[in-house]
Design a protein around this motif. Structure first.
Motif, PDB file in Angstrom:
ATOM      1  N   ALA A 266       0.848  -1.193   0.000  1.00  0.00           N
ATOM      2  CA  ALA A 266       0.000   0.000   0.000  1.00  0.00           C
ATOM      3  C   ALA A 266       0.880   1.238   0.000  1.00  0.00           C
ATOM      4  CB  ALA A 266      -0.916   0.004   1.229  1.00  0.00           C
ATOM      5  N   PRO A 267       0.336   2.378  -0.414  1.00  0.00           N
ATOM      6  CA  PRO A 267       1.106   3.619  -0.315  1.00  0.00           C
ATOM      7  C   PRO A 267       1.404   3.975   1.137  1.00  0.00           C
ATOM      8  CG  PRO A 267      -0.750   3.889  -1.821  1.00  0.00           C
ATOM      9  CD  PRO A 267      -0.957   2.598  -1.107  1.00  0.00           C
ATOM     10  N   ALA A 268       2.567   4.541   1.350  1.00  0.00           N
ATOM     11  CA  ALA A 268       2.936   5.106   2.650  1.00  0.00           C
ATOM     12  C   ALA A 268       3.408   6.540   2.420  1.00  0.00           C
ATOM     13  CB  ALA A 268       4.039   4.276   3.315  1.00  0.00           C
ATOM     14  N   TYR A 269       2.972   7.419   3.282  1.00  0.00           N
ATOM     15  CA  TYR A 269       3.356   8.832   3.180  1.00  0.00           C
ATOM     16  C   TYR A 269       3.634   9.338   4.592  1.00  0.00           C
ATOM     17  CZ  TYR A 269       3.571  13.430   0.935  1.00  0.00           C
ATOM     18  OH  TYR A 269       4.003  14.632   0.425  1.00  0.00           O
ATOM     19  N   VAL A 270       4.879   9.711   4.838  1.00  0.00           N
ATOM     20  CA  VAL A 270       5.286  10.156   6.164  1.00  0.00           C
ATOM     21  C   VAL A 270       5.187  11.680   6.235  1.00  0.00           C
ATOM     22  CG1 VAL A 270       7.115  10.159   7.893  1.00  0.00           C
ATOM     23  CG2 VAL A 270       6.842   8.178   6.367  1.00  0.00           C
ATOM     24  N   THR A 271       4.398  12.170   7.178  1.00  0.00           N
ATOM     25  CA  THR A 271       4.238  13.614   7.354  1.00  0.00           C
ATOM     26  C   THR A 271       5.061  14.088   8.554  1.00  0.00           C
ATOM     27  OG1 THR A 271       2.286  13.307   8.760  1.00  0.00           O
ATOM     28  CG2 THR A 271       1.915  13.548   6.391  1.00  0.00           C
ATOM     29  N   ALA A 272       5.338  15.383   8.573  1.00  0.00           N
ATOM     30  CA  ALA A 272       6.110  15.949   9.674  1.00  0.00           C
ATOM     31  C   ALA A 272       5.312  15.977  10.969  1.00  0.00           C
ATOM     32  CB  ALA A 272       6.572  17.360   9.317  1.00  0.00           C
ATOM     33  N   ASP A 273       3.999  16.059  10.847  1.00  0.00           N
ATOM     34  CA  ASP A 273       3.137  16.106  12.023  1.00  0.00           C
ATOM     35  C   ASP A 273       1.751  15.610  11.631  1.00  0.00           C
ATOM     36  OD1 ASP A 273       1.725  18.316  10.788  1.00  0.00           O
ATOM     37  OD2 ASP A 273       3.318  19.639  11.514  1.00  0.00           O
ATOM     38  N   ALA A 274       0.827  15.678  12.576  1.00  0.00           N
ATOM     39  CA  ALA A 274      -0.540  15.213  12.328  1.00  0.00           C
ATOM     40  C   ALA A 274      -1.496  16.375  12.114  1.00  0.00           C
ATOM     41  CB  ALA A 274      -1.014  14.344  13.492  1.00  0.00           C
ATOM     42  N   SER A 275      -0.998  17.490  11.625  1.00  0.00           N
ATOM     43  CA  SER A 275      -1.852  18.648  11.378  1.00  0.00           C
ATOM     44  C   SER A 275      -2.822  18.353  10.243  1.00  0.00           C
ATOM     45  CB  SER A 275      -0.999  19.858  11.020  1.00  0.00           C
ATOM     46  OG  SER A 275      -0.330  19.656   9.785  1.00  0.00           O
ATOM     47  N   PRO A 276      -3.990  18.992  10.248  1.00  0.00           N
ATOM     48  CA  PRO A 276      -4.952  18.773   9.163  1.00  0.00           C
ATOM     49  C   PRO A 276      -4.371  19.050   7.781  1.00  0.00           C
ATOM     50  CG  PRO A 276      -6.006  19.911  10.995  1.00  0.00           C
ATOM     51  CD  PRO A 276      -4.554  19.847  11.321  1.00  0.00           C
TER      52      PRO A 276
END
Length: 338
Positions: free
Chosen positions: A206-216
């Protein structure tokens, strides 16, 4: 848990090779590509170069099919790569979606797929197999050659076939509920066939996308980069609904309900961020089918999948942060779960 990287064989091939080398440096164990001869470049040519430029990475298609190449050609290609580089291939295989449809052919039947798995494996490992009624053997295959066959499946009959005949099962979504249901179905079929259910390798892709934070804002961007995946899965789900009917009980409602607003699909945008044919895919499905958010969210979901018996998580890396995700997994995820 092992980790794989999945790419499309887009030109230039040098970029695919470079990303696979980066993945090996990050301690990924597998490098996968799509296999659709019209939409992308020929993957087996690229595999040879990946294998020559890496030391340990195992490569293969996610997924090939029984229809676009003769079975003996597929087997010979794998066997050649293994002879050159030492049993570093795996054959992911399915009925064929984009590869077959864009060439004007329907996906292969499950009967054909089951036969193909046996023939390709036997030939690539040096055994005799029947090809169109003719006994065939590749006499040059060395002793000890090995080619694991991992089958992609969603529907009940395909899941049963994977449990009965495949060395591994590829599930192209990372939903925890559906993974549990499908893994149980595959392993039950393996046990019924007299096989060791635990011997079937389970791969969630599946796709994975790592964000810097959990902001909207961060999560909204990640969802838009991965929404295409719900459309790709929707192709298979639509076929299941057509075969079994909505609410049949043969396929979980959690898998079929979201495609009600699906209006069609243009393979020109297949597997690409911004696919206009995936506007029907809601945020909830993106969150369930993919792995997005900060590192902690990835660790949490992957721990749940590992507890269900998932042996490998293969990342579809088709978005605007390919290197970032590879590096984040190499630094923060693989050291913890690998």
């Amino acid at each position: 848990m092992d980790f794989g990287l999945v790419l499309q064989a887009d030109p230039p091939a040098a970029d695919v090779i470079a990303l696979m080398r980066r993945a090996e440096e990050a301690r990924f164990t597998h490098g996968w590509t799509f296999d659709s001869a019209v939409l992308w470049q020929e993957p087996f040519v690229i595999y040879s170069q990946i294998l020559a430029r890496t030391k340990r990475l195992i490569v293969g298609p996610m997924v090939t099919n029984p229809g676009t190449r003769a079975l003996e050609v597929t087997a010979s290609t794998f066997a050649t790569l293994n002879e050159m580089y030492g049993n570093r291939t795996v054959c992911g295989i399915g009925r064929g979606d984009s590869a077959m449809r864009v060439a004007g052919r329907p996906p292969a039947s499950l009967a054909r797929l089951g036969q193909a798995m046996d023939v390709i494996r036997d030939l690539a490992e040096g055994r005799e197999a029947s090809v169109n009624g003719t006994p065939v053997r590749l006499p040059w295959v060395p002793e000890g050659a090995s080619l694991p066959m991992w089958m992609a499946a969603y529907g009940p009959r395909a899941l049963a076939l994977a449990g009965q005949r495949a060395d591994g099962f590829i599930l192209q979504l990372a939903d925890v509920f559906l993974t549990e249901w499908m893994v149980k179905t595959v392993r039950a079929a393996a046990a019924e066939a007299g096989r060791d259910p635990a011997a079937v390798t389970i791969c969630v892709a599946a796709p994975a996308y790592v964000t810097a934070d959990a902001s909207p804002a961060a999560l909204a961007h990640a969802r838009e980069q991965c929404r295409w995946f719900g459309g790709m899965v929707g192709n298979h789900v639509a076929e299941l609904v057509a075969r079994y009917g909505e609410g049949s009980g043969r396929v979980p409602d959690e898998l079929t309900a979201y495609i009600k607003k699906r209006q069609g699909y243009d393979y020109t945008h297949h597997g690409r961020a911004g696919n206009p044919d995936t506007a029907f895919v809601p945020d909830e499905i993106v969150d369930r089918f993919c792995v997005i958010g900060p590192v902690e969210a990835h660790l949490d979901k992957l721990r749940q999948l590992r507890a269900l018996g998932v042996d490998q998580f293969a990342i579809y890396d088709m978005h605007d942060a390919r290197e970032t995700v590879i590096d984040a997994y190499g630094e923060h995820i693989i050291p913890v779960l690998g």
